[in-house]
Design a protein around this motif. Sequence first.
Motif, PDB file in Angstrom:
ATOM      1  N   LEU A 110      71.746  42.513   4.150  1.00  0.00           N
ATOM      2  CA  LEU A 110      70.573  42.845   3.352  1.00  0.00           C
ATOM      3  C   LEU A 110      70.952  43.426   1.995  1.00  0.00           C
ATOM      4  O   LEU A 110      70.284  43.166   0.994  1.00  0.00           O
ATOM      5  CB  LEU A 110      69.655  43.791   4.121  1.00  0.00           C
ATOM      6  CG  LEU A 110      69.105  43.219   5.427  1.00  0.00           C
ATOM      7  CD1 LEU A 110      68.194  44.229   6.110  1.00  0.00           C
ATOM      8  CD2 LEU A 110      68.390  41.904   5.206  1.00  0.00           C
ATOM      9  N   VAL A 111      72.026  44.182   1.944  1.00  0.00           N
ATOM     10  CA  VAL A 111      72.520  44.678   0.659  1.00  0.00           C
ATOM     11  C   VAL A 111      72.903  43.492  -0.233  1.00  0.00           C
ATOM     12  O   VAL A 111      72.605  43.469  -1.432  1.00  0.00           O
ATOM     13  CB  VAL A 111      73.698  45.659   0.853  1.00  0.00           C
ATOM     14  CG1 VAL A 111      74.428  45.929  -0.454  1.00  0.00           C
ATOM     15  CG2 VAL A 111      73.192  46.972   1.469  1.00  0.00           C
ATOM     16  N   ALA A 112      73.496  42.468   0.348  1.00  0.00           N
ATOM     17  CA  ALA A 112      73.852  41.265  -0.420  1.00  0.00           C
ATOM     18  C   ALA A 112      72.605  40.548  -0.953  1.00  0.00           C
ATOM     19  O   ALA A 112      72.682  39.858  -1.974  1.00  0.00           O
ATOM     20  CB  ALA A 112      74.680  40.318   0.438  1.00  0.00           C
ATOM     21  N   LEU A 113      71.451  40.734  -0.292  1.00  0.00           N
ATOM     22  CA  LEU A 113      70.199  40.130  -0.748  1.00  0.00           C
ATOM     23  C   LEU A 113      69.481  40.986  -1.789  1.00  0.00           C
ATOM     24  O   LEU A 113      68.467  40.573  -2.338  1.00  0.00           O
ATOM     25  CB  LEU A 113      69.249  39.908   0.431  1.00  0.00           C
ATOM     26  CG  LEU A 113      69.655  38.878   1.464  1.00  0.00           C
ATOM     27  CD1 LEU A 113      68.669  38.878   2.629  1.00  0.00           C
ATOM     28  CD2 LEU A 113      69.740  37.490   0.839  1.00  0.00           C
ATOM     29  N   GLY A 114      69.975  42.204  -2.024  1.00  0.00           N
ATOM     30  CA  GLY A 114      69.359  43.081  -3.019  1.00  0.00           C
ATOM     31  C   GLY A 114      68.803  44.378  -2.480  1.00  0.00           C
ATOM     32  O   GLY A 114      68.241  45.177  -3.227  1.00  0.00           O
ATOM     33  N   ALA A 115      68.929  44.623  -1.174  1.00  0.00           N
ATOM     34  CA  ALA A 115      68.463  45.887  -0.595  1.00  0.00           C
ATOM     35  C   ALA A 115      69.455  47.003  -0.944  1.00  0.00           C
ATOM     36  O   ALA A 115      70.584  46.746  -1.378  1.00  0.00           O
ATOM     37  CB  ALA A 115      68.341  45.768   0.926  1.00  0.00           C
ATOM     38  N   ARG A 116      69.023  48.228  -0.723  1.00  0.00           N
ATOM     39  CA  ARG A 116      69.871  49.399  -0.950  1.00  0.00           C
ATOM     40  C   ARG A 116      69.922  50.228   0.331  1.00  0.00           C
ATOM     41  O   ARG A 116      68.893  50.503   0.944  1.00  0.00           O
ATOM     42  CB  ARG A 116      69.282  50.234  -2.083  1.00  0.00           C
ATOM     43  CG  ARG A 116      70.088  51.432  -2.424  1.00  0.00           C
ATOM     44  CD  ARG A 116      69.532  52.100  -3.695  1.00  0.00           C
ATOM     45  NE  ARG A 116      70.173  53.381  -3.842  1.00  0.00           N
ATOM     46  CZ  ARG A 116      69.548  54.527  -3.972  1.00  0.00           C
ATOM     47  NH1 ARG A 116      68.228  54.557  -4.033  1.00  0.00           N
ATOM     48  NH2 ARG A 116      70.208  55.652  -4.068  1.00  0.00           N
ATOM     49  N   ARG A 117      71.122  50.606   0.728  1.00  0.00           N
ATOM     50  CA  ARG A 117      71.316  51.461   1.909  1.00  0.00           C
ATOM     51  C   ARG A 117      71.078  52.904   1.491  1.00  0.00           C
ATOM     52  O   ARG A 117      71.591  53.353   0.469  1.00  0.00           O
ATOM     53  CB  ARG A 117      72.745  51.283   2.409  1.00  0.00           C
ATOM     54  CG  ARG A 117      73.097  52.167   3.564  1.00  0.00           C
ATOM     55  CD  ARG A 117      74.617  52.195   3.758  1.00  0.00           C
ATOM     56  NE  ARG A 117      74.964  53.022   4.875  1.00  0.00           N
ATOM     57  CZ  ARG A 117      75.402  52.568   6.034  1.00  0.00           C
ATOM     58  NH1 ARG A 117      75.601  51.282   6.204  1.00  0.00           N
ATOM     59  NH2 ARG A 117      75.683  53.393   7.011  1.00  0.00           N
ATOM     60  N   MET A 133      66.806  51.996   4.638  1.00  0.00           N
ATOM     61  CA  MET A 133      67.143  51.171   3.480  1.00  0.00           C
ATOM     62  C   MET A 133      65.947  51.091   2.537  1.00  0.00           C
ATOM     63  O   MET A 133      64.860  51.553   2.875  1.00  0.00           O
ATOM     64  CB  MET A 133      67.541  49.766   3.944  1.00  0.00           C
ATOM     65  CG  MET A 133      68.713  49.766   4.914  1.00  0.00           C
ATOM     66  SD  MET A 133      69.317  48.111   5.257  1.00  0.00           S
ATOM     67  CE  MET A 133      70.122  47.741   3.685  1.00  0.00           C
ATOM     68  N   GLN A 134      66.162  50.485   1.371  1.00  0.00           N
ATOM     69  CA  GLN A 134      65.090  50.168   0.437  1.00  0.00           C
ATOM     70  C   GLN A 134      65.179  48.695   0.076  1.00  0.00           C
ATOM     71  O   GLN A 134      66.286  48.158  -0.090  1.00  0.00           O
ATOM     72  CB  GLN A 134      65.208  50.979  -0.852  1.00  0.00           C
ATOM     73  CG  GLN A 134      64.876  52.433  -0.703  1.00  0.00           C
ATOM     74  CD  GLN A 134      65.030  53.181  -2.015  1.00  0.00           C
ATOM     75  OE1 GLN A 134      65.885  52.854  -2.826  1.00  0.00           O
ATOM     76  NE2 GLN A 134      64.214  54.198  -2.212  1.00  0.00           N
ATOM     77  N   GLU A 140      60.915  51.772   1.220  1.00  0.00           N
ATOM     78  CA  GLU A 140      61.773  52.116   2.340  1.00  0.00           C
ATOM     79  C   GLU A 140      61.435  51.282   3.575  1.00  0.00           C
ATOM     80  O   GLU A 140      60.287  50.954   3.819  1.00  0.00           O
ATOM     81  CB  GLU A 140      61.631  53.608   2.702  1.00  0.00           C
ATOM     82  CG  GLU A 140      62.132  54.558   1.663  1.00  0.00           C
ATOM     83  CD  GLU A 140      61.070  54.960   0.648  1.00  0.00           C
ATOM     84  OE1 GLU A 140      59.899  54.545   0.764  1.00  0.00           O
ATOM     85  OE2 GLU A 140      61.429  55.701  -0.293  1.00  0.00           O
ATOM     86  N   PHE A 141      62.473  50.960   4.320  1.00  0.00           N
ATOM     87  CA  PHE A 141      62.326  50.329   5.638  1.00  0.00           C
ATOM     88  C   PHE A 141      63.509  50.755   6.475  1.00  0.00           C
ATOM     89  O   PHE A 141      64.506  51.259   5.954  1.00  0.00           O
ATOM     90  CB  PHE A 141      62.197  48.811   5.546  1.00  0.00           C
ATOM     91  CG  PHE A 141      63.418  48.085   5.061  1.00  0.00           C
ATOM     92  CD1 PHE A 141      64.315  47.502   5.960  1.00  0.00           C
ATOM     93  CD2 PHE A 141      63.676  47.942   3.702  1.00  0.00           C
ATOM     94  CE1 PHE A 141      65.428  46.824   5.511  1.00  0.00           C
ATOM     95  CE2 PHE A 141      64.791  47.249   3.249  1.00  0.00           C
ATOM     96  CZ  PHE A 141      65.668  46.685   4.152  1.00  0.00           C
ATOM     97  N   CYS A 142      63.400  50.604   7.783  1.00  0.00           N
ATOM     98  CA  CYS A 142      64.486  50.988   8.683  1.00  0.00           C
ATOM     99  C   CYS A 142      65.033  49.766   9.399  1.00  0.00           C
ATOM    100  O   CYS A 142      64.274  48.885   9.817  1.00  0.00           O
ATOM    101  CB  CYS A 142      63.988  51.978   9.740  1.00  0.00           C
ATOM    102  SG  CYS A 142      63.567  53.584   9.058  1.00  0.00           S
TER     103      CYS A 142
END
Length: 144
Positions: A110-117, A133-134, A140-142
Amino acid sequence: MAATVQITFDAHDPGALAQFWAQVLGYELDPPPPGFATWDEALEAWGVPPERRNDRSALSDPDGAGPRLFFQRVPEGKTAKNRVHLDVRAAPGLTGEDRMAVLEARCADLVALGARRLTRFEPDAMDAGWIVMQDPEGNEFCLD
């Protein structure tokens, strides 16, 4: 009659945020209305100017089980923590380090897709463990 639920996201870029969530959840963009091959064709026929064609986007679960997601352009930015958030069930039924390893792998995707941990919560006697995450616009999401 039972009610159905649609989850609405305020966004600066509805199309991009819809694409992100489609990849996260395996959802599909809603098809254009009957008689139109593409959304651009429909919007052109309805007289929607090009600069307004990314004002809205929507996704649906291809299996019909999950709620529809709707994305709408708003001028203001996000200013506080979400009061409601999505839990992306990435490791149902798993516990301990097996669970956290699956969550970490999905987090990296998901970070590779643009999310942030944001934060990892370790398993304990009360909770199985999760990662906060964001999405690309800061919602925000979990990973649960």
